[in-house]
Scaffold this motif. Structure first.
Motif, PDB file in Angstrom:
ATOM      1  N   SER A  19      -4.178   5.747 -21.447  1.00  0.00           N
ATOM      2  CA  SER A  19      -5.089   6.872 -21.195  1.00  0.00           C
ATOM      3  C   SER A  19      -4.901   7.450 -19.796  1.00  0.00           C
ATOM      4  N   ASP A  20      -4.307   6.653 -18.890  1.00  0.00           N
ATOM      5  CA  ASP A  20      -4.137   7.154 -17.521  1.00  0.00           C
ATOM      6  C   ASP A  20      -2.746   7.731 -17.277  1.00  0.00           C
ATOM      7  N   SER A  21      -2.030   8.092 -18.343  1.00  0.00           N
ATOM      8  CA  SER A  21      -0.693   8.675 -18.113  1.00  0.00           C
ATOM      9  C   SER A  21      -0.686  10.176 -18.373  1.00  0.00           C
ATOM     10  N   TYR A  22       0.211  10.857 -17.669  1.00  0.00           N
ATOM     11  CA  TYR A  22       0.399  12.292 -17.876  1.00  0.00           C
ATOM     12  C   TYR A  22       1.399  12.487 -18.998  1.00  0.00           C
ATOM     13  N   GLU A  23       1.045  13.299 -19.982  1.00  0.00           N
ATOM     14  CA  GLU A  23       1.990  13.545 -21.072  1.00  0.00           C
ATOM     15  C   GLU A  23       2.839  14.773 -20.759  1.00  0.00           C
ATOM     16  N   ILE A  24       4.153  14.599 -20.902  1.00  0.00           N
ATOM     17  CA  ILE A  24       5.086  15.711 -20.649  1.00  0.00           C
ATOM     18  C   ILE A  24       5.854  15.950 -21.947  1.00  0.00           C
ATOM     19  N   ASP A  25       5.666  17.105 -22.563  1.00  0.00           N
ATOM     20  CA  ASP A  25       6.385  17.436 -23.799  1.00  0.00           C
ATOM     21  C   ASP A  25       7.638  18.229 -23.418  1.00  0.00           C
ATOM     22  N   THR A  26       8.803  17.654 -23.698  1.00  0.00           N
ATOM     23  CA  THR A  26      10.059  18.271 -23.239  1.00  0.00           C
ATOM     24  C   THR A  26      10.722  19.128 -24.328  1.00  0.00           C
ATOM     25  N   THR A  27      10.060  19.293 -25.488  1.00  0.00           N
ATOM     26  CA  THR A  27      10.722  19.944 -26.634  1.00  0.00           C
ATOM     27  C   THR A  27      11.365  21.279 -26.269  1.00  0.00           C
ATOM     28  N   ASP A  28      10.590  22.171 -25.678  1.00  0.00           N
ATOM     29  CA  ASP A  28      11.141  23.513 -25.410  1.00  0.00           C
ATOM     30  C   ASP A  28      11.383  23.748 -23.926  1.00  0.00           C
ATOM     31  N   LYS A  29      11.634  22.675 -23.203  1.00  0.00           N
ATOM     32  CA  LYS A  29      11.840  22.839 -21.760  1.00  0.00           C
ATOM     33  C   LYS A  29      13.243  22.421 -21.358  1.00  0.00           C
ATOM     34  N   ASP A  59       0.795  -1.221   0.000  1.00  0.00           N
ATOM     35  CA  ASP A  59       0.000   0.000   0.000  1.00  0.00           C
ATOM     36  C   ASP A  59       0.822   1.263   0.000  1.00  0.00           C
ATOM     37  N   ASP A  60       1.958   1.222   0.739  1.00  0.00           N
ATOM     38  CA  ASP A  60       2.743   2.453   0.841  1.00  0.00           C
ATOM     39  C   ASP A  60       3.926   2.472  -0.119  1.00  0.00           C
ATOM     40  N   SER A  61       3.912   1.593  -1.125  1.00  0.00           N
ATOM     41  CA  SER A  61       5.029   1.612  -2.069  1.00  0.00           C
ATOM     42  C   SER A  61       4.775   2.688  -3.128  1.00  0.00           C
ATOM     43  N   LEU A  62       5.871   3.133  -3.715  1.00  0.00           N
ATOM     44  CA  LEU A  62       5.772   4.156  -4.755  1.00  0.00           C
ATOM     45  C   LEU A  62       6.328   3.581  -6.049  1.00  0.00           C
ATOM     46  N   ILE A  63       5.457   3.444  -7.029  1.00  0.00           N
ATOM     47  CA  ILE A  63       5.842   2.850  -8.310  1.00  0.00           C
ATOM     48  C   ILE A  63       5.512   3.857  -9.409  1.00  0.00           C
ATOM     49  N   ILE A  64       6.539   4.244 -10.167  1.00  0.00           N
ATOM     50  CA  ILE A  64       6.354   5.255 -11.215  1.00  0.00           C
ATOM     51  C   ILE A  64       6.775   4.668 -12.557  1.00  0.00           C
ATOM     52  N   ALA A  65       5.882   4.759 -13.530  1.00  0.00           N
ATOM     53  CA  ALA A  65       6.171   4.252 -14.877  1.00  0.00           C
ATOM     54  C   ALA A  65       6.431   5.428 -15.812  1.00  0.00           C
ATOM     55  N   VAL A  66       7.498   5.310 -16.603  1.00  0.00           N
ATOM     56  CA  VAL A  66       7.844   6.386 -17.543  1.00  0.00           C
ATOM     57  C   VAL A  66       8.048   5.763 -18.922  1.00  0.00           C
ATOM     58  N   ASP A  67       7.263   6.209 -19.895  1.00  0.00           N
ATOM     59  CA  ASP A  67       7.425   5.707 -21.262  1.00  0.00           C
ATOM     60  C   ASP A  67       7.636   6.868 -22.226  1.00  0.00           C
ATOM     61  N   GLY A  68       8.100   6.529 -23.413  1.00  0.00           N
ATOM     62  CA  GLY A  68       8.273   7.558 -24.430  1.00  0.00           C
ATOM     63  C   GLY A  68       9.249   7.095 -25.492  1.00  0.00           C
ATOM     64  N   PRO A  69       9.295   7.808 -26.613  1.00  0.00           N
ATOM     65  CA  PRO A  69      10.176   7.396 -27.717  1.00  0.00           C
ATOM     66  C   PRO A  69      11.648   7.723 -27.458  1.00  0.00           C
ATOM     67  N   ALA A  70      12.512   7.213 -28.333  1.00  0.00           N
ATOM     68  CA  ALA A  70      13.958   7.431 -28.205  1.00  0.00           C
ATOM     69  C   ALA A  70      14.271   8.928 -28.219  1.00  0.00           C
ATOM     70  N   GLY A  71      15.092   9.353 -27.269  1.00  0.00           N
ATOM     71  CA  GLY A  71      15.546  10.744 -27.252  1.00  0.00           C
ATOM     72  C   GLY A  71      14.568  11.723 -26.636  1.00  0.00           C
ATOM     73  N   SER A  72      13.480  11.214 -26.039  1.00  0.00           N
ATOM     74  CA  SER A  72      12.490  12.123 -25.456  1.00  0.00           C
ATOM     75  C   SER A  72      12.991  12.732 -24.150  1.00  0.00           C
ATOM     76  N   GLY A  73      14.025  12.118 -23.570  1.00  0.00           N
ATOM     77  CA  GLY A  73      14.581  12.627 -22.324  1.00  0.00           C
ATOM     78  C   GLY A  73      14.128  11.812 -21.125  1.00  0.00           C
ATOM     79  N   LYS A  74      13.441  10.696 -21.380  1.00  0.00           N
ATOM     80  CA  LYS A  74      12.840   9.960 -20.258  1.00  0.00           C
ATOM     81  C   LYS A  74      13.869   9.401 -19.289  1.00  0.00           C
ATOM     82  N   SER A  75      15.000   8.908 -19.791  1.00  0.00           N
ATOM     83  CA  SER A  75      16.006   8.343 -18.880  1.00  0.00           C
ATOM     84  C   SER A  75      16.622   9.426 -18.009  1.00  0.00           C
ATOM     85  N   THR A  76      16.937  10.563 -18.621  1.00  0.00           N
ATOM     86  CA  THR A  76      17.531  11.667 -17.860  1.00  0.00           C
ATOM     87  C   THR A  76      16.574  12.098 -16.752  1.00  0.00           C
ATOM     88  N   LEU A  77      15.306  12.238 -17.101  1.00  0.00           N
ATOM     89  CA  LEU A  77      14.314  12.682 -16.117  1.00  0.00           C
ATOM     90  C   LEU A  77      14.119  11.626 -15.032  1.00  0.00           C
TER      91      LEU A  77
END
Ligand code: DC
Length: 221
Positions: free
Chosen positions: A194-204, A3-21
């Protein structure tokens, strides 16, 4: 998942910055970071070194049965040898999607990944984490950026690594090719759930994207 575990899933295409984030967020939240792409890359390295063609599924699977892939202190080990650098070479970039589309390979990898998340608080990144590996994650993020920006990042990374025989155009084509294979393969294609938050890193900046993600996580579980 407890119940108190924290599990975060991060997906995205190559070079989107997901590993760095994902790495930065793991540090800030003091949780485990698991780079699932590195696992497919490690197997690809072994396939190439064994002189096996990535399309020869049976031979790839035979090799997989005699392979151990593990993580220790954020380093990846292939049969006990650290391969952090080798798996980032351009030859691996070019072949890895062909290995990652083999369904038996994915089955094996997904089993290991589920197991890694069972006993730890984790942030895991890849292509099918929110959809297949950790469908019950507390938070799911889908990281995007324009294909040109992703190619620019990957090109810069390769030049910094000392790759010489590469152009921006070629990097762009490789990324487009990988996007196509990763998004159209039969088993677990890259999809935004459908239950994921989209983060566009292009200009950030990286810090701006980290802040955006942390605000969502801190907003509530
Ligand atoms: O994230 P990356 O570039 O290191 O991923 C390498 C390749 O592995 C990528 O082309 C797609 C594949 N991959 C996958 O199919 N599923 C994952 N969970 C992670 C990576």
């Amino acid at each position: 998942m407890g119940d108190d575990s924290l599990i975060i899933a991060v997906d995205g295409p190559a070079g989107s910055g997901k590993s760095t984030l994902a790495k930065k967020i793991a540090n800030i939240l003091e949780i485990e970071y698991i780079d699932t792409g590195a696992m497919y890359r490690a197997l690809t390295l072994k396939v190439i070194e064994a002189g096996i063609h990535p399309m020869h599924e049976e031979e790839v699977l035979k090799l997989l049965n005699n392979t151990t892939i593990s993580f220790k202190n954020n380093h990846i080990y292939l049969d006990g040898i650290m391969v952090d650098d080798k798996i980032r070479e351009n030859i691996i970039n070019k072949k890895v999607s062909d290995i990652a589309k083999i369904s038996k390979v994915r089955e094996e990898m997904v089993n290991i990944q589920k197991e890694l998340a069972r006993s730890n608080n984790v942030i895991m990144d890849g292509r099918d984490i929110g959809t297949v590996v950790l469908p019950d994650a507390n938070f799911k993020f889908f990281i995007t950026a324009s294909v040109e920006e992703r190619a620019r990042r990957r090109y810069r990374e390769l030049i910094e690594r000392g790759e010489r025989n590469i152009t921006y155009q070629e990097t762009l084509q490789d990324i487009e090719n990988r996007d196509r294979i990763d998004s159209t393969r039969k088993v677990s294609p890259l999809l935004k759930s459908s239950d994921s938050y989209e983060i566009d890193t292009t200009d950030k900046t990286i810090d701006q994207s980290v802040e955006e993600i942390l605000n969502i996580i801190r907003g509530g579980k």
